[in-house]
Motif scaffolding. Structure first.
Motif, mmCIF file in Angstrom:
data_model
loop_
_atom_site.group_PDB
_atom_site.id
_atom_site.type_symbol
_atom_site.label_atom_id
_atom_site.label_comp_id
_atom_site.label_asym_id
_atom_site.label_seq_id
_atom_site.Cartn_x
_atom_site.Cartn_y
_atom_site.Cartn_z
ATOM 1 N N ASN A 1 38.832 -8.120 52.273
ATOM 2 C CA ASN A 1 38.512 -9.266 53.106
ATOM 3 C C ASN A 1 39.106 -10.521 52.483
ATOM 4 O O ASN A 1 39.004 -10.734 51.272
ATOM 5 C CB ASN A 1 36.997 -9.392 53.249
ATOM 6 C CG ASN A 1 36.579 -10.635 53.993
ATOM 7 O OD1 ASN A 1 36.413 -11.704 53.401
ATOM 8 N ND2 ASN A 1 36.405 -10.515 55.293
ATOM 9 N N THR A 2 39.730 -11.369 53.300
ATOM 10 C CA THR A 2 40.443 -12.540 52.786
ATOM 11 C C THR A 2 39.535 -13.489 52.016
ATOM 12 O O THR A 2 39.872 -13.945 50.923
ATOM 13 C CB THR A 2 41.128 -13.298 53.944
ATOM 14 O OG1 THR A 2 42.066 -12.432 54.582
ATOM 15 C CG2 THR A 2 41.867 -14.518 53.417
ATOM 16 N N LYS A 3 38.368 -13.791 52.568
ATOM 17 C CA LYS A 3 37.463 -14.716 51.879
ATOM 18 C C LYS A 3 36.920 -14.116 50.589
ATOM 19 O O LYS A 3 36.751 -14.822 49.586
ATOM 20 C CB LYS A 3 36.319 -15.128 52.798
ATOM 21 C CG LYS A 3 36.641 -16.319 53.691
ATOM 22 C CD LYS A 3 35.394 -17.009 54.184
ATOM 23 C CE LYS A 3 35.711 -18.343 54.845
ATOM 24 N NZ LYS A 3 34.509 -19.091 55.238
ATOM 25 N N LEU A 4 36.654 -12.815 50.608
ATOM 26 C CA LEU A 4 36.171 -12.154 49.391
ATOM 27 C C LEU A 4 37.231 -12.208 48.305
ATOM 28 O O LEU A 4 36.931 -12.489 47.135
ATOM 29 C CB LEU A 4 35.806 -10.703 49.706
ATOM 30 C CG LEU A 4 35.382 -9.852 48.502
ATOM 31 C CD1 LEU A 4 34.136 -10.451 47.841
ATOM 32 C CD2 LEU A 4 35.124 -8.414 48.920
ATOM 33 N N LEU A 5 38.488 -11.959 48.690
ATOM 34 C CA LEU A 5 39.574 -12.016 47.715
ATOM 35 C C LEU A 5 39.731 -13.430 47.170
ATOM 36 O O LEU A 5 39.958 -13.616 45.971
ATOM 37 C CB LEU A 5 40.875 -11.555 48.375
ATOM 38 C CG LEU A 5 42.115 -11.510 47.476
ATOM 39 C CD1 LEU A 5 41.917 -10.505 46.345
ATOM 40 C CD2 LEU A 5 43.362 -11.157 48.281
ATOM 41 N N ALA A 6 39.591 -14.440 48.037
ATOM 42 C CA ALA A 6 39.735 -15.837 47.620
ATOM 43 C C ALA A 6 38.607 -16.282 46.688
ATOM 44 O O ALA A 6 38.738 -17.303 46.011
ATOM 45 C CB ALA A 6 39.781 -16.745 48.848
#
Length: 290
Positions: A71-76
């Motif tokens: 997930n993009t937000k999790l990675l960020a």
């Protein structure tokens, strides 16, 4: 401990393959520097593991999960990257730019909470940019801007920070300032720091782990002692380097070097000089710029 690694990763642009089945491990809570000549794949590796560019085959793995599928937000929330020449919208103040680092933590309409503001102020304070909070980013010097971008990365509150040539275009004092800041973040906050550097002596001084690359492959990886050596630099940069010891840090240091040319590569220096040539050679004390 290894949380981030690549498994047979291949990356290319069109038909041009830059990384070819590359296996790399990034030690957790350590400073890792990546060195190598221009075009060897250093920046491409950083972009691939931070999902800025896709990879053709293989995988980049973070905490047991393939980065491409996260997930993009999790990675960020786990990693931040500062590119080689970061650019933001014009007209922003320092505080506004640093606030962008809070994006992964925001919900709804994205209004900044008191916690967000506290983290922003903390990031400004740690990087020594608190006094610039209401100044336009465009009005700052190169070193000041670089610290502001690092503050934005810190405001993201990630465990890992990736930096592509963070000292480029900075004078010697500002280079040291940035590297000491990153070292302090690693020691005091246990941030994992991964950065591309051109200066071999800076890499040796500040890194716990060095990855030396050439032609999209890893030539040698390990502590500074095992990478900043005559044989490794010969393979990676095609130079004949004299390696000494830094009197302040006891780390290996590239004292001087000559470019290896054709048959001169294996010939003793005395045999390379014509009898009528000067026998006193110039000494270059700057580190290798690839």
């Amino acid at each position: 401990m290894i949380r981030l690694s690549t498994d047979q990763i291949s990356v290319g642009y069109g038909e041009n393959l830059i990384l070819n089945r590359l296996n790399v491990d990034i030690p957790d809570k350590r400073i890792t520097t990546i060195i190598g000549p221009n075009g060897c794949g250093k920046s491409t590796l950083l972009k691939a593991v931070t999902r800025i560019i896709p990879y053709q085959s293989g995988a980049a793995i973070l905490d047991g999960e393939e980065i491409a599928k996260m997930n993009t937000k999790l990675l960020a929330k786990k990693l931040a990257i500062l590119p080689q020449t970061p650019e933001g919208p014009g007209g922003l103040t320092v505080g506004e730019l640093v606030s962008y680092g809070r994006y992964p933590h925001q919900r709804g309409f994205g209004r900044l909470t008191k916690q967000d503001m506290d983290v922003i102020d903390w990031a400004l304070e740690v990087t020594g940019t608190q006094d610039y909070k209401y100044r336009p980013v465009d009005a700052l010097s190169g070193g000041q801007r670089q610290r502001v971008w690092i503050a934005m990365s810190l405001a993201q509150e990630t465990e890992m920070i990736f930096l592509d040539e963070p000292t480029t275009y900075l004078d010697m004092a500002h280079q040291l300032e940035i590297l000491e800041l990153l070292e302090r973040l690693n020691i005091e906050q246990e941030r994992t720091i991964v950065m591309v550097l051109h200066d071999l002596n800076q890499a040796a001084r500040f890194a716990d782990y060095i990855i030396a690359m050439k032609d999209g492959n890893v030539v040698q990886a390990g502590d500074p002692e095992s990478v900043i050596s005559h044989e490794v630099l010969k393979k990676v940069f095609h130079i004949d380097a004299e390696i000494g010891r830094d009197p302040r840090t006891a780390k290996p240091i590239c004292i001087t070097y000559n470019l290896l040319r054709g048959e001169q590569e294996e010939r003793p220096l005395a045999e390379q000089l014509h009898p009528d040539e000067e026998t006193t050679l110039p000494v270059y004390r700057a580190a290798v710029h690839s």
